[in-house]
Every structure is written in structure tokens, then in C-alpha cells.
Design a protein around this motif. Structure first.
Motif, PDB file in Angstrom:
ATOM      1  N   LYS A 123       0.835  -1.209   0.000  1.00 32.53           N
ATOM      2  CA  LYS A 123       0.000   0.000   0.000  1.00 32.53           C
ATOM      3  C   LYS A 123       0.866   1.255   0.000  1.00 32.53           C
ATOM      4  CE  LYS A 123      -3.931  -1.909   2.512  1.00 32.53           C
ATOM      5  NZ  LYS A 123      -4.683  -1.810   3.773  1.00 32.53           N
ATOM      6  N   ALA A 124       1.914   1.236   0.798  1.00 28.02           N
ATOM      7  CA  ALA A 124       2.811   2.398   0.884  1.00 28.02           C
ATOM      8  C   ALA A 124       3.675   2.527  -0.362  1.00 28.02           C
ATOM      9  CB  ALA A 124       3.700   2.276   2.119  1.00 28.02           C
ATOM     10  N   ARG A 125       3.755   1.441  -1.147  1.00 26.05           N
ATOM     11  CA  ARG A 125       4.573   1.395  -2.362  1.00 26.05           C
ATOM     12  C   ARG A 125       6.046   1.689  -2.048  1.00 26.05           C
ATOM     13  NH1 ARG A 125       2.519   4.684  -6.931  1.00 26.05           N
ATOM     14  NH2 ARG A 125       3.854   3.314  -8.134  1.00 26.05           N
ATOM     15  N   GLU A 126       6.510   1.031  -0.977  1.00 28.50           N
ATOM     16  CA  GLU A 126       7.901   1.173  -0.563  1.00 28.50           C
ATOM     17  C   GLU A 126       8.491  -0.193  -0.263  1.00 28.50           C
ATOM     18  OE1 GLU A 126       8.846   4.223   2.390  1.00 28.50           O
ATOM     19  OE2 GLU A 126       6.875   5.098   1.997  1.00 28.50           O
ATOM     20  N   GLN A 127       9.785  -0.288  -0.487  1.00 34.60           N
ATOM     21  CA  GLN A 127      10.516  -1.509  -0.174  1.00 34.60           C
ATOM     22  C   GLN A 127      11.766  -1.116   0.604  1.00 34.60           C
ATOM     23  OE1 GLN A 127      11.568  -4.692  -3.218  1.00 34.60           O
ATOM     24  NE2 GLN A 127      13.480  -3.577  -3.040  1.00 34.60           N
ATOM     25  N   PHE A 128      12.072  -1.892   1.621  1.00 35.52           N
ATOM     26  CA  PHE A 128      13.304  -1.701   2.386  1.00 35.52           C
ATOM     27  C   PHE A 128      14.126  -2.976   2.279  1.00 35.52           C
ATOM     28  CE2 PHE A 128      10.652   1.556   4.079  1.00 35.52           C
ATOM     29  CZ  PHE A 128      11.505   2.563   4.481  1.00 35.52           C
ATOM     30  N   ARG A 129      15.403  -2.821   2.014  1.00 27.79           N
ATOM     31  CA  ARG A 129      16.355  -3.932   2.016  1.00 27.79           C
ATOM     32  C   ARG A 129      17.305  -3.685   3.179  1.00 27.79           C
ATOM     33  NH1 ARG A 129      17.785  -2.877  -4.086  1.00 27.79           N
ATOM     34  NH2 ARG A 129      15.715  -3.169  -4.948  1.00 27.79           N
ATOM     35  N   LEU A 130      17.357  -4.641   4.069  1.00 27.83           N
ATOM     36  CA  LEU A 130      18.136  -4.490   5.298  1.00 27.83           C
ATOM     37  C   LEU A 130      19.203  -5.581   5.331  1.00 27.83           C
ATOM     38  CD1 LEU A 130      14.715  -4.465   6.517  1.00 27.83           C
ATOM     39  CD2 LEU A 130      16.054  -2.640   7.506  1.00 27.83           C
ATOM     40  N   ARG A 131      20.463  -5.181   5.452  1.00 28.28           N
ATOM     41  CA  ARG A 131      21.565  -6.135   5.420  1.00 28.28           C
ATOM     42  C   ARG A 131      22.340  -6.071   6.729  1.00 28.28           C
ATOM     43  NH1 ARG A 131      25.307  -5.010   0.575  1.00 28.28           N
ATOM     44  NH2 ARG A 131      23.325  -5.225  -0.473  1.00 28.28           N
ATOM     45  N   GLY A 132      22.790  -7.234   7.179  1.00 23.78           N
ATOM     46  CA  GLY A 132      23.577  -7.257   8.407  1.00 23.78           C
ATOM     47  C   GLY A 132      23.981  -8.651   8.814  1.00 23.78           C
TER      48      GLY A 132
END
Length: 186
Positions: A81-90
Motif C-alpha cells: 500500500k505504501a509502495r515502498e521496499q526496504f532492504r536491510l543487510r547485516g
């Protein structure tokens, strides 16, 4: 400890997503023992006091042994819905009840009785056994299963892809740079 600048953006995307069950689902990419990739959907459980992302996992699955062999991971968290993607690396760390009984107890108590059911099911990935047990709920007073672990991720790189503007907004933050924002081509 101050929050990294990407954390409020992530919280905002989660809020714009509303109460959809998928709001807490994210995909975890790991490396199997044979070097092949593995992707699984897990549920976001919160942040540790040190700012690490927390998930829950089962020692009976392949995931913990794979993470011990290669602790580097990446998560993809899509907010439709927000039309966002987060890629989190660690890097990942597995935390048992022996190491942090209070933290694991807190997570267990926050789960609903129906949310606890999967921890009472047979070993993940084994051949299906119709006899089970397949409980639909696990009561509050039931003990924490010994195979429940916290999967903590100490993040060192975060990317956001916002599909709303034209052109799309893509930016990243890295711990080694003090979480300074860098704009990237989408």
C-alpha cells in the motif's frame, strides 16, 4: 542512543500499510550449507534495546545451522500500500532462553495463543504426519518450547525504494558512514 534516520521512514511505511497482516512479514535471504540461496518469510517481532531487528526461529529448522555457518543476511520488507521496499543487510545472532530468558519470555508472552501454535507443531521440513500434533492454540501458561530462538540482526546497510515519486526515490544508509543518506539511481 538515537535512532538511525531510516528507522522513522520504515515506521512510517508500516503505519501507512495499516493493520494488514502482511505489514509485519519480511523475507529473509540466507545461504545454505551447499552455498545455494534460501529465502523465507518471517514475522517482525520488534527491536532490541541495542537497536537490532528481532525475529523468532525454530532450532529444528535448517535456518539456525545455516546462520551459524554464514551469519550475513539480507531482508526484503515490501509495503504494497505504501509502495515502498526496504532492504536491510547485516549479521545475525541466535539468542536462546539460556542466554536471555527474559527477552525470550517477553516475545513468547506477546504471541497470541494461536500465534504460538506453530511452535507446538512437528519438526519443520520433516515428512507430513497427519496425526500431528496440530494444535490450533497454545495457552498462556504453557512453557516456552526449548526450540524457540530469537534471531537478532545487527544491521549495517539499509536501502529504501519509494515507488511513489517520479523518478522513484532510492537511497541507502550504511553504519560505517554514520548512517549518512546516499541517493541512488532507482
Amino acid at each position: 542512543m538515537s535512532l538511525p534516520p531510516w528507522r522513522p521512514l520504515l515506521r512510517g511505511a508500516r503505519q501507512r500499510e495499516g493493520r494488514s497482516p502482511g505489514t509485519t512479514w519480511l523475507q529473509l535471504a540466507t545461504t545454505a550449507h551447499d552455498g545455494t540461496p534460501r529465502v523465507r518469510t518471517l514475522v517482525f517481532r520488534g527491536w532490541s534495546s541495542a537497536g537490532e531487528l528481532e525475529l523468532l526461529t525454530d532450532t529444528r529448522s535448517d535456518k539456525p545451522s545455516e546462520l551459524l555457518g554464514q551469519p550475513r543476511v539480507e531482508l526484503c520488507w515490501l509495503f504494497r500500500k505504501a509502495r515502498e521496499q526496504f532492504r536491510l543487510r547485516g549479521s545475525s545472532v541466535l539468542v536462546s532462553a539460556e542466554q536471555e530468558p527474559e527477552a525470550l519470555r517477553d516475545h513468547w508472552q506477546r504471541l497470541s495463543p494461536s500465534g504460538r501454535m506453530v511452535w507446538a507443531w512437528p519438526t519443520p521440513g520433516d515428512c507430513f504426519c497427519p496425526e500431528g500434533p496440530w494444535p490450533q492454540e497454545v495457552a498462556d501458561e504453557e512453557p516456552i518450547p526449548s526450540h524457540l530462538l530469537i534471531l537478532r540482526l545487527a544491521l549495517d546497510r539499509v536501502e529504501q525504494l519509494d515507488l511513489k515519486p517520479h523518478p522513484h526515490l532510492r537511497r541507502c544508509w550504511e553504519l560505517r558512514d554514520g548512517w549518512l543518506e546516499q541517493r541512488l539511481n532507482p
